[in-house]
Design a protein around this motif. Structure first.
Motif, PDB file in Angstrom:
ATOM      1  N   HIS A  27       0.819  -1.207   0.000  1.00 34.41           N
ATOM      2  CA  HIS A  27       0.000   0.000   0.000  1.00 34.41           C
ATOM      3  C   HIS A  27       0.857   1.263   0.000  1.00 34.41           C
ATOM      4  CE1 HIS A  27      -3.630  -2.255   1.969  1.00 34.41           C
ATOM      5  NE2 HIS A  27      -3.463  -2.574   0.688  1.00 34.41           N
ATOM      6  N   MET A  28       1.870   1.299   0.859  1.00 35.37           N
ATOM      7  CA  MET A  28       2.702   2.498   0.962  1.00 35.37           C
ATOM      8  C   MET A  28       3.513   2.739  -0.305  1.00 35.37           C
ATOM      9  SD  MET A  28       1.938   3.942   3.807  1.00 35.37           S
ATOM     10  CE  MET A  28       0.267   3.342   3.456  1.00 35.37           C
ATOM     11  N   ALA A  29       3.935   1.674  -0.970  1.00 34.38           N
ATOM     12  CA  ALA A  29       4.677   1.819  -2.224  1.00 34.38           C
ATOM     13  C   ALA A  29       3.818   2.486  -3.289  1.00 34.38           C
ATOM     14  CB  ALA A  29       5.162   0.454  -2.708  1.00 34.38           C
ATOM     15  N   ALA A  30       2.509   2.226  -3.241  1.00 37.32           N
ATOM     16  CA  ALA A  30       1.597   2.825  -4.215  1.00 37.32           C
ATOM     17  C   ALA A  30       1.522   4.345  -4.062  1.00 37.32           C
ATOM     18  CB  ALA A  30       0.202   2.215  -4.069  1.00 37.32           C
ATOM     19  N   TYR A  31       1.831   4.840  -2.861  1.00 38.49           N
ATOM     20  CA  TYR A  31       1.846   6.284  -2.626  1.00 38.49           C
ATOM     21  C   TYR A  31       3.224   6.893  -2.908  1.00 38.49           C
ATOM     22  CZ  TYR A  31      -2.680   5.929  -0.249  1.00 38.49           C
ATOM     23  OH  TYR A  31      -4.002   5.725   0.043  1.00 38.49           O
ATOM     24  N   GLY A  32       4.215   6.041  -3.152  1.00 39.72           N
ATOM     25  CA  GLY A  32       5.563   6.537  -3.425  1.00 39.72           C
ATOM     26  C   GLY A  32       6.564   6.275  -2.323  1.00 39.72           C
ATOM     27  N   PHE A  33       6.141   5.575  -1.263  1.00 44.85           N
ATOM     28  CA  PHE A  33       7.048   5.260  -0.158  1.00 44.85           C
ATOM     29  C   PHE A  33       7.375   3.763  -0.201  1.00 44.85           C
ATOM     30  CE2 PHE A  33       4.625   8.972   1.476  1.00 44.85           C
ATOM     31  CZ  PHE A  33       5.691   9.861   1.557  1.00 44.85           C
ATOM     32  N   LYS A  34       8.456   3.438  -0.895  1.00 42.21           N
ATOM     33  CA  LYS A  34       8.824   2.036  -1.092  1.00 42.21           C
ATOM     34  C   LYS A  34       9.676   1.486   0.040  1.00 42.21           C
ATOM     35  CE  LYS A  34       8.691   2.620  -6.100  1.00 42.21           C
ATOM     36  NZ  LYS A  34       9.476   2.612  -7.364  1.00 42.21           N
ATOM     37  N   ARG A  35      10.154   2.369   0.919  1.00 42.90           N
ATOM     38  CA  ARG A  35      10.986   1.940   2.049  1.00 42.90           C
ATOM     39  C   ARG A  35      10.340   2.401   3.352  1.00 42.90           C
ATOM     40  NH1 ARG A  35      16.803   4.230   0.685  1.00 42.90           N
ATOM     41  NH2 ARG A  35      15.532   6.081   0.274  1.00 42.90           N
ATOM     42  N   LEU A  36      10.216   1.464   4.295  1.00 43.13           N
ATOM     43  CA  LEU A  36       9.555   1.742   5.566  1.00 43.13           C
ATOM     44  C   LEU A  36      10.365   1.144   6.706  1.00 43.13           C
ATOM     45  CD1 LEU A  36       5.966   0.486   4.596  1.00 43.13           C
ATOM     46  CD2 LEU A  36       6.802   2.827   4.358  1.00 43.13           C
TER      47      LEU A  36
END
Length: 254
Positions: A27-36
């Motif tokens: 989900h976060m990668a879809a917003y542009g945040f591929k690293r968490l």
């Protein structure tokens, strides 16, 4: 069904922490945040020398490299990171613009400088930190949404301006779901160890448990001792409490 509701449905129906994390990173990668990187502790103390407790007791989830995580924890960078210190003192969301503006000023300590340079060496320079409202004085959770290498803080802030409300809701639900799921980390209990601790939690004596499980009292004591060792505690009462913290009490085996 809206996309946000569909994402929430996926999160709330995850059966394990591993499944939940896989869904959330997607989900976060879809917003542009591929690293968490997400961390939660139930052993926070603002007055203790080691304020976040034993790293083995943390819930630590990330898709960053193991080499980064190992150095970040073992070298103690986690304790001096500016955004981590912000998260310990605040709830809500904070742009890393604040950290970038602090660099080179009197506000930046040598330890903070070392953490910032360490992060830069791994391409970690822009992002947003979300600090979750604590459920007790001893617990704290936060997540870093890290911008891709080369992504400016302006771009990160634009993403947040457009999707901040959705991101906050999705991450809060993910965090609350983690609190409800069994998580052992390195403190793994066997089914029998968990079972004897559950009976202790119900107020049963060693002899009671032996009769209930068809074991000898000595065998019950052995399982309790191994449970204490696995959880790194001195007393059985502490073992029951820590197992409860990990949501390992009264759980159904998958």
């Amino acid at each position: 069904m809206s996309q946000t509701i569909a994402k929430l449905y996926e999160l709330t129906n995850a059966k394990t922490v591993e499944e939940l994390w896989e869904i959330h990173t997607k989900h976060m990668a879809a917003y542009g945040f591929k690293r968490l990187i997400y961390a939660f502790t139930r052993y926070y103390s603002s007055s203790a020398k080691v304020a976040l407790g034993d790293p083995q007791d943390w819930v630590l989830l990330t898709n960053l490299s193991s080499s980064y995580v190992d150095k970040f924890v073992e070298d103690g960078h986690y304790f001096h990171g500016p955004m981590i210190q912000w998260a310990l003192r605040n709830d809500g969301a904070c742009s890393w613009r604040w950290m970038k503006e602090m660099i080179g000023t009197d506000l930046e300590s040598q330890k903070e400088h070392e953490v910032i340079e360490f992060n830069k060496s791994y391409g970690i320079a822009t992002g947003y930190t979300l600090s979750f409202r604590s459920v007790s004085q001893r617990s704290k959770g936060a997540i870093a949404l890290i911008g891709d290498e080369g992504m400016s803080q302006d771009k990160v802030d634009q993403i947040w301006a457009q999707h901040g409300d959705e991101l906050m809701v999705l991450n809060n639900v993910m965090h609350l779901k983690i609190l409800a799921l069994p998580h052992s980390g390195s403190r793994k209990l066997t089914t029998r160890q968990r079972e004897v601790l559950q009976w202790v939690g119900d107020g049963k004596t060693t002899q009671d448990i032996a009769i209930l499980l068809g074991l000898t009292a000595a065998t019950v004591e052995k399982h309790l001792r191994l449970a204490r060792e696995s959880l790194d505690v001195e007393t059985t009462a502490q073992a029951v409490l820590k197992a409860a913290f990990y949501n390992q009490m009264f759980v159904l085996d998958n």
